[in-house]
Design a protein around this motif. Structure first.
Motif, PDB file in Angstrom:
ATOM      1  N   PRO A  55       0.806  -1.226   0.000  1.00  0.00           N
ATOM      2  CA  PRO A  55       0.000   0.000   0.000  1.00  0.00           C
ATOM      3  C   PRO A  55       0.837   1.273   0.000  1.00  0.00           C
ATOM      4  CG  PRO A  55      -0.833  -1.573   1.612  1.00  0.00           C
ATOM      5  CD  PRO A  55       0.482  -2.107   1.129  1.00  0.00           C
ATOM      6  N   ARG A  56       1.945   1.286   0.730  1.00  0.00           N
ATOM      7  CA  ARG A  56       2.743   2.505   0.867  1.00  0.00           C
ATOM      8  C   ARG A  56       3.538   2.815  -0.394  1.00  0.00           C
ATOM      9  NH1 ARG A  56       7.869   3.035   4.968  1.00  0.00           N
ATOM     10  NH2 ARG A  56       8.412   5.217   4.571  1.00  0.00           N
ATOM     11  N   GLN A  57       4.152   1.804  -0.973  1.00  0.00           N
ATOM     12  CA  GLN A  57       5.014   2.021  -2.130  1.00  0.00           C
ATOM     13  C   GLN A  57       4.278   1.912  -3.463  1.00  0.00           C
ATOM     14  OE1 GLN A  57       5.853  -0.050   0.410  1.00  0.00           O
ATOM     15  NE2 GLN A  57       7.606   0.995   1.358  1.00  0.00           N
ATOM     16  N   GLN A  58       3.149   1.197  -3.484  1.00  0.00           N
ATOM     17  CA  GLN A  58       2.416   0.968  -4.736  1.00  0.00           C
ATOM     18  C   GLN A  58       0.930   1.255  -4.518  1.00  0.00           C
ATOM     19  OE1 GLN A  58       4.362  -3.142  -4.782  1.00  0.00           O
ATOM     20  NE2 GLN A  58       4.191  -2.752  -6.980  1.00  0.00           N
ATOM     21  N   GLY A  59       0.645   2.474  -4.128  1.00  0.00           N
ATOM     22  CA  GLY A  59      -0.715   2.838  -3.733  1.00  0.00           C
ATOM     23  C   GLY A  59      -1.760   2.582  -4.798  1.00  0.00           C
ATOM     24  N   CYS A  82      -4.170  -3.747  10.245  1.00  0.00           N
ATOM     25  CA  CYS A  82      -2.893  -3.042  10.421  1.00  0.00           C
ATOM     26  C   CYS A  82      -3.006  -1.644   9.812  1.00  0.00           C
ATOM     27  CB  CYS A  82      -1.756  -3.842   9.778  1.00  0.00           C
ATOM     28  SG  CYS A  82      -1.535  -5.503  10.455  1.00  0.00           S
ATOM     29  N   GLU A  83      -1.884  -1.021   9.491  1.00  0.00           N
ATOM     30  CA  GLU A  83      -1.932   0.354   9.007  1.00  0.00           C
ATOM     31  C   GLU A  83      -2.371   0.485   7.556  1.00  0.00           C
ATOM     32  OE1 GLU A  83       0.921   3.260  10.048  1.00  0.00           O
ATOM     33  OE2 GLU A  83       1.235   2.469  12.060  1.00  0.00           O
ATOM     34  N   GLU A  84      -2.695  -0.622   6.905  1.00  0.00           N
ATOM     35  CA  GLU A  84      -3.342  -0.493   5.602  1.00  0.00           C
ATOM     36  C   GLU A  84      -4.716   0.152   5.746  1.00  0.00           C
ATOM     37  OE1 GLU A  84      -5.189  -4.091   7.228  1.00  0.00           O
ATOM     38  OE2 GLU A  84      -3.118  -3.362   7.167  1.00  0.00           O
ATOM     39  N   VAL A  85      -5.206   0.264   6.990  1.00  0.00           N
ATOM     40  CA  VAL A  85      -6.480   0.940   7.247  1.00  0.00           C
ATOM     41  C   VAL A  85      -6.472   2.342   6.642  1.00  0.00           C
ATOM     42  CG1 VAL A  85      -5.721   1.778   9.526  1.00  0.00           C
ATOM     43  CG2 VAL A  85      -8.153   1.619   9.026  1.00  0.00           C
ATOM     44  N   PHE A  86      -5.342   3.049   6.728  1.00  0.00           N
ATOM     45  CA  PHE A  86      -5.269   4.413   6.204  1.00  0.00           C
ATOM     46  C   PHE A  86      -5.374   4.429   4.689  1.00  0.00           C
ATOM     47  CE2 PHE A  86      -2.686   4.235  10.127  1.00  0.00           C
ATOM     48  CZ  PHE A  86      -3.489   5.030  10.932  1.00  0.00           C
ATOM     49  N   HIS A  87      -4.752   3.456   4.044  1.00  0.00           N
ATOM     50  CA  HIS A  87      -4.775   3.386   2.584  1.00  0.00           C
ATOM     51  C   HIS A  87      -6.150   2.933   2.081  1.00  0.00           C
ATOM     52  CE1 HIS A  87      -0.400   3.997   2.538  1.00  0.00           C
ATOM     53  NE2 HIS A  87      -0.402   3.223   3.610  1.00  0.00           N
ATOM     54  N   LEU A  88      -6.835   2.115   2.858  1.00  0.00           N
ATOM     55  CA  LEU A  88      -8.201   1.727   2.505  1.00  0.00           C
ATOM     56  C   LEU A  88      -9.171   2.889   2.664  1.00  0.00           C
ATOM     57  CD1 LEU A  88      -8.375  -1.828   4.128  1.00  0.00           C
ATOM     58  CD2 LEU A  88      -8.567  -1.312   1.694  1.00  0.00           C
ATOM     59  N   ALA A  89      -8.829   3.825   3.566  1.00  0.00           N
ATOM     60  CA  ALA A  89      -9.700   4.976   3.799  1.00  0.00           C
ATOM     61  C   ALA A  89      -9.491   6.084   2.786  1.00  0.00           C
ATOM     62  CB  ALA A  89      -9.458   5.521   5.203  1.00  0.00           C
ATOM     63  N   ALA A  90      -8.600   5.868   1.807  1.00  0.00           N
ATOM     64  CA  ALA A  90      -8.390   6.867   0.763  1.00  0.00           C
ATOM     65  C   ALA A  90      -9.727   7.221   0.112  1.00  0.00           C
ATOM     66  CB  ALA A  90      -7.422   6.327  -0.291  1.00  0.00           C
ATOM     67  N   PRO A  91      -9.939   8.489  -0.217  1.00  0.00           N
ATOM     68  CA  PRO A  91     -11.236   8.919  -0.753  1.00  0.00           C
ATOM     69  C   PRO A  91     -11.753   8.076  -1.915  1.00  0.00           C
ATOM     70  CG  PRO A  91      -9.881  10.834  -0.262  1.00  0.00           C
ATOM     71  CD  PRO A  91      -9.008   9.625  -0.041  1.00  0.00           C
ATOM     72  N   ALA A  92     -10.849   7.621  -2.783  1.00  0.00           N
ATOM     73  CA  ALA A  92     -11.298   6.849  -3.955  1.00  0.00           C
ATOM     74  C   ALA A  92     -12.040   5.589  -3.545  1.00  0.00           C
ATOM     75  CB  ALA A  92     -10.094   6.500  -4.826  1.00  0.00           C
ATOM     76  N   LEU A  93     -11.537   4.888  -2.519  1.00  0.00           N
ATOM     77  CA  LEU A  93     -12.186   3.658  -2.068  1.00  0.00           C
ATOM     78  C   LEU A  93     -13.388   3.961  -1.185  1.00  0.00           C
ATOM     79  CD1 LEU A  93      -9.097   1.361  -1.309  1.00  0.00           C
ATOM     80  CD2 LEU A  93     -10.530   1.436  -3.361  1.00  0.00           C
ATOM     81  N   LEU A 378       3.450  -0.469   4.675  1.00  0.00           N
ATOM     82  CA  LEU A 378       2.075  -0.005   4.796  1.00  0.00           C
ATOM     83  C   LEU A 378       1.870   1.168   5.751  1.00  0.00           C
ATOM     84  CD1 LEU A 378       1.353  -1.426   7.714  1.00  0.00           C
ATOM     85  CD2 LEU A 378       0.853  -3.411   6.298  1.00  0.00           C
ATOM     86  N   GLU A 379       2.902   1.614   6.473  1.00  0.00           N
ATOM     87  CA  GLU A 379       2.686   2.679   7.445  1.00  0.00           C
ATOM     88  C   GLU A 379       2.274   3.980   6.766  1.00  0.00           C
ATOM     89  OE1 GLU A 379       7.007   4.665   8.335  1.00  0.00           O
ATOM     90  OE2 GLU A 379       6.597   2.721   9.278  1.00  0.00           O
ATOM     91  N   TRP A 380       1.588   4.806   7.541  1.00  0.00           N
ATOM     92  CA  TRP A 380       1.085   6.095   7.048  1.00  0.00           C
ATOM     93  C   TRP A 380       1.420   7.156   8.076  1.00  0.00           C
ATOM     94  CZ3 TRP A 380      -3.035   9.376   8.774  1.00  0.00           C
ATOM     95  CH2 TRP A 380      -3.409  10.380   7.860  1.00  0.00           C
TER      96      TRP A 380
END
Length: 386
Positions: A55-59, A82-93, A378-380
């Motif tokens: 998620p962090r390097q290949q969003g 885990c911290e993929e929660v932040f990447h899942l919360a991206a506006p697009a998703l 995956l950290e944010w």
């Protein structure tokens, strides 16, 4: 056909335990992660395991893969651990799936994950927090130098307590190099009993809760054995958790570290807006799955002692020998229950050890700690996400 759930962050023991709970509730659980997860793959739990890009390097690739998985399998819930929660919360998703994603929006996650923002918002909501101040430059440290022993210093975006300095001396304090891109904070030191709680909120309403403390911890503070807290402390923490869930309008999992001072007053220290080890106190009979899936309130978590088996052996046993605590260690192991392996499902124990060795190797390659390696992909830390 059984209802389906996708549980991400399969590297976490919490993910495997959540999958077991959904299976107990009659759901079809699927797990996914961006790294090989032998613990999950070697389990006999009835869950398929998928892979997605980091998620962090290949969003962009991560989001595309999540869309593919949800569209292919028709998941009713996507539950991060885990911290993929932040990447899942991206506006697009968020715009695409709304509440099928069991996560708050990114603005709420920022309020909870940024330690200084969390303290300030809690103050506005009438929740108890220690005095807290921003540290955005080396100059900001100078006003704390003469009384640094009275404060705790930590990055506003951090995890596992690896970087926190508790009551440091002048020399340790001078090693901090805060900046606007690497902001820190100072928080008044509270003396007393440290406790934790794990909550599940459905549209701002607390539907599952467990409180615990740990006398077996890693150097940074993360616990790997979990024991129930006293009844009166648990009720105080429950009221705080309920108020927090309501004020922050949380839809997802959240956990907090707190401290009861010597007068018995509770203070919130920081929040992890994701799954933590406290979730193990809520799993087993499908109640957690009902809480996450349908907002059905879970019954009171039964008081019991739980531990992470591999950590109890690899870290706990040496600590017990060094600290002359063998009797305490044996009592915890003998009376508690391992949440990694189960009777008839011992594969995750070996898998967890292999996964830990893999993260240690990653840490060696990048010259970072094993803990940091576990979230490297995956950290944010507050970045904007599309």
């Amino acid at each position: 056909m059984a209802r389906r759930v996708l549980i991400t962050g399969a590297r976490a023991v919490a993910a495997l335990d959540i999958a077991r709970d959904f299976a107990a509730a009659g759901w079809e659980p699927h797990l996914a992660d961006s790294v090989p997860v032998r613990m999950a793959r070697w389990s006999k739990a009835s869950a398929r395991v998928h892979r997605y890009p980091a998620p962090r390097q290949q969003g962009a690739a991560f989001r595309a893969r999540i869309v593919e998985l949800v569209d292919t399998f028709g998941f009713e819930r996507v539950v991060p651990t885990c911290e993929e929660v932040f990447h899942l919360a991206a506006p697009a998703l968020q715009c695409r799936w709304g509440e099928r994603l069991f996560v708050p929006n990114l603005a709420t996650l920022r309020q909870l994950h940024d330690k200084l923002a969390f303290a300030r918002h809690c103050g506005e909501w009438g929740l108890p927090v220690p005095e807290s101040h921003p540290i955005d430059s080396v100059e900001d440290l100078t006003r704390f130098a003469s009384r640094s022993r009275e404060w705790v210093f930590k990055p506003r975006f951090s995890r596992f307590g690896d970087s926190a300095l508790i009551a440091p001396g002048r020399r340790a304090l001078s090693a901090i190099t805060p900046s606007p891109d690497n902001p820190w904070m100072a928080q008044a030191r509270i003396y007393g009993e440290e406790v934790c709680f794990h909550g599940v909120a459905h549209r701002g309403e607390l539907v599952a809760f467990a409180a615990y403390h740990s006398s077996w911890r890693l150097g940074g503070g993360a616990g790997y054995a979990f024991e129930p807290v006293a009844d009166h402390h648990r009720e105080t923490l429950r009221k705080i958790a309920s108020r927090l869930a309501q004020c922050a309008a949380i839809h997802g999992q959240f956990a907090c570290d707190a401290m009861f001072d010597e007068a018995g007053v509770a203070y919130l220290l920081e929040c992890n807006p994701r799954a933590t080890s406290g979730v193990h106190l809520l799993t087993g009979a499908g109640h957690l799955a009902h809480a996450i899936g349908d907002g059905i309130a879970a019954p009171e978590a039964a008081p019991r002692t739980l531990y992470l088996g591999p950590a109890m052996v690899v870290f706990g046993l040496p600590q017990a020998v060094r600290g002359a605590r063998m009797r305490d260690w044996w009592r915890c192991v003998a009376t508690g229950h391992d949440v990694v392996s189960r009777p008839g499902d011992r594969g995750p124990l070996l898998g967890a050890l292999c996964d830990a060795a893999s993260f240690a190797l990653t840490g060696f390659k990048h010259n970072i700690s094993t803990n940091a390696a576990a979230t490297y992909d995956l950290e944010w830390n507050g970045e904007e996400l599309p």
